[in-house]
Design a protein around this motif. Sequence first.
Motif, mmCIF file in Angstrom:
data_model
loop_
_atom_site.group_PDB
_atom_site.id
_atom_site.type_symbol
_atom_site.label_atom_id
_atom_site.label_comp_id
_atom_site.label_asym_id
_atom_site.label_seq_id
_atom_site.Cartn_x
_atom_site.Cartn_y
_atom_site.Cartn_z
ATOM 1 N N THR A 262 0.833 -1.213 0.000
ATOM 2 C CA THR A 262 0.000 0.000 0.000
ATOM 3 C C THR A 262 0.862 1.255 0.000
ATOM 4 O O THR A 262 0.628 2.195 -0.771
ATOM 5 C CB THR A 262 -0.927 -0.007 1.224
ATOM 6 O OG1 THR A 262 -1.778 -1.148 1.167
ATOM 7 C CG2 THR A 262 -1.781 1.259 1.265
ATOM 8 N N GLU A 266 0.928 3.872 -3.090
ATOM 9 C CA GLU A 266 0.532 5.247 -2.803
ATOM 10 C C GLU A 266 1.674 6.215 -3.088
ATOM 11 O O GLU A 266 1.455 7.334 -3.551
ATOM 12 C CB GLU A 266 0.084 5.371 -1.341
ATOM 13 C CG GLU A 266 -1.246 4.712 -1.037
ATOM 14 C CD GLU A 266 -2.381 5.323 -1.850
ATOM 15 O OE1 GLU A 266 -2.397 6.554 -2.010
ATOM 16 O OE2 GLU A 266 -3.225 4.556 -2.341
ATOM 17 N N ARG A 269 1.698 6.911 -6.812
ATOM 18 C CA ARG A 269 0.633 7.835 -7.199
ATOM 19 C C ARG A 269 0.941 9.258 -6.754
ATOM 20 O O ARG A 269 0.708 10.219 -7.483
ATOM 21 C CB ARG A 269 -0.683 7.371 -6.588
ATOM 22 C CG ARG A 269 -1.210 6.069 -7.165
ATOM 23 C CD ARG A 269 -2.447 5.624 -6.419
ATOM 24 N NE ARG A 269 -2.992 4.393 -6.977
ATOM 25 C CZ ARG A 269 -4.005 3.716 -6.442
ATOM 26 N NH1 ARG A 269 -4.584 4.164 -5.328
ATOM 27 N NH2 ARG A 269 -4.443 2.604 -7.007
#
Length: 723
Positions: A262, A266, A269
């Motif tokens: 995760t 993240e 992004r």
Amino acid sequence: MWDEAFPSFLIGLREGLEAGLVVSILVATLVRAGQKGRLPQVWTGVAGAVALSLSFGAVLTFTAASLSGRAQEAFGGVLSLIAVGFVTAMVFWMRRSARTLSADLKEKVQASLAMGAGALVLTSFLAVAREGLETSLFLWTNVRTAGESTGPLIGAAVGLVLSAGLCWGLYRRALRMNLTRFFTVTGVGLIVVAAGVLGYGLRDLQESGLVGGGSTYAFDLSGHLDASSWYATLVQGTLNLTVTMTVLQVVGYVAYLSIVMTLFVEGIRGGKAAPAAAATGKAAAGKPAGSTAGAEKAAGGGEAAATGEKPATGEAATGAKAATGEAATGGKAAPARPGRPRWVLSTALVAVPVVVAGVVIAASDGKQDSAATVSVSEQECGKGFAAPKPGQQVFQMHNTGDKVSEVYLVNPGTGAVYGEIEGLAPGTTRALTATIGSGDYAWRCVPTGGNSVTSSAVHVSGGAEVKAVKPVSEDDLKGPLDGYKDYVVQGLATLMTQSQKLQADVHGGDLTAAKADWLTAHLQYASLGAAYGTFADLDKKIDGRADGFADKADDKDFTGFLRLEYGLWHGQSAADLTPVADELAQNVAKLVHDFPGQDFNPGDLPLRAHEILENTLQFELTGDTDMGSGTNLATAQANLAGTQELLTLLKPLLDERDPQVLVRVDAGMKRVGDLLAAARTADGWTPLDKLPADDRRRLNGATGQLLEDLSPIPALLEIRKAA
């Protein structure tokens, strides 16, 4: 093997490309500065980093080899966790620092040029050593996880060679690739692999006793899935997920994968907006449009290419403009973010495992004294033996007598054996390695033709419990031996009746009935496998193979069941087969007569528990003994039945020594039995060459695993004079 190679291939490709890009940047910077004469200094540093990495791997290997079993598990578990930590840090560091890597290295190279040759060697050494040490640590962990070195080493070698080719192509401007995408994809793959290594490391710590919960399983699919199947092997080799995992393993695997993946995704992004913002800022400041476009492409990690060695245009293999965010028209690089000092990480990578190894050795039962010399003889048994420290110890056993001797390290109260040497000749010295725990220890010397002597006992405290082998005597095996002889006698009586019926079929010319009765009689004989050692020459006459005969199946000396099988399934007439059937019946009758008076070595019983199915795997499951009937799988099932009979008789002795052996063996016997039973249809047994390839691989794998499970039995039930 490729499933075990993939994780190492991935780490070799990733780390190799990182190191290769670093070297390419260093080389291109020197070439651009007109300092090609300083290139040997770069290669000297690189060679030193490679040597350090190889030495680091050797230190890990030899350190682990010097530890006791539990200490090895602890050492491997701790290093697995360290490897996971370093790989995780590497993945995030490269994602964060890729854009400033070229600028950082250029600054260091320029400073090194001013300081002298040593500084440039040190710069290249530290730049490459981080990747090399990480590769060694993770590769060592992969080898330990796989349980063998061939697959992981081949995978790593292929990955490194491929990465070298990619770097060369980038440097020579023959190749363009999106490095950001490459590091993102391989980063995802390495996080998945690291999760598996974490689970394996936690299991090692549980088996060492440092972490609890070793018997609390999240799931156990061994009864439903074949651990040796291709799909189970694939999943285990690439992801380190096994058919049996503890709760701690599953929790660690899931938690690591969900949290780290995760954060990684993240972070990807969150970083996508930065290039556009930087480009907009440059455009607003009045930069040319081309420069803005180039900055966008570069900051995003765009397509990197190298220009070769021309000073006027050369950039590093990463495409320095792309890596540093320089504009396509020659704009200046963005200020480099301060990175971690390379010497700190390199030192930590070497120091931390060494410190951990020292702590593990000191805290575990792995302490080892210098070798003590202990005398072996009727007069001086155990002389020189003092209370040793807990842990793995090496004793130099010296025969001071005049007879060949056996010597055992025993618990004087129970007779349990911790170590042994057989056939120690007078005047010779041999090393005996044993793991010492809390308890009483003494030496038992058993000279050939002499009296057994036991030394004075010493007491050791402060160590962990050490597993010993309860010795077996001939008297212990007398009951199982008598039971098996009765089984064989009854089986031979049945076999004689069956062979006479087969003989009558051939005499009467009913070859169809002869085929059916041949199979019945042959399977009966195959179920008596443990008695092969006492059937002597009659075994070859009754069930010998054609191998070794000049004319193979047509040789006059080729007799017995397999010769009759060849004739029945190759169209030979009843007249041709009558003498073969007669000779078979005569040999069976002779065996029935001779067997009760033959010697049966009790030591053969535990050996045959393994060897029956070893011969099955070697001959029946390869088709070597198929002379035309296609019933090798039926013979394998009969061999399995004979093994089961033997194990039933040995069960009381095995349960006293290691109850878990039969738990594993029983599961393996059922697995192999189910696979064999599935090959029997309403039309009869499936010929081995008609068995589907996947089914045959599954059967071979299950039989091989069963042999591994059976392998401790001969050692557990070996007749020892220490008893």
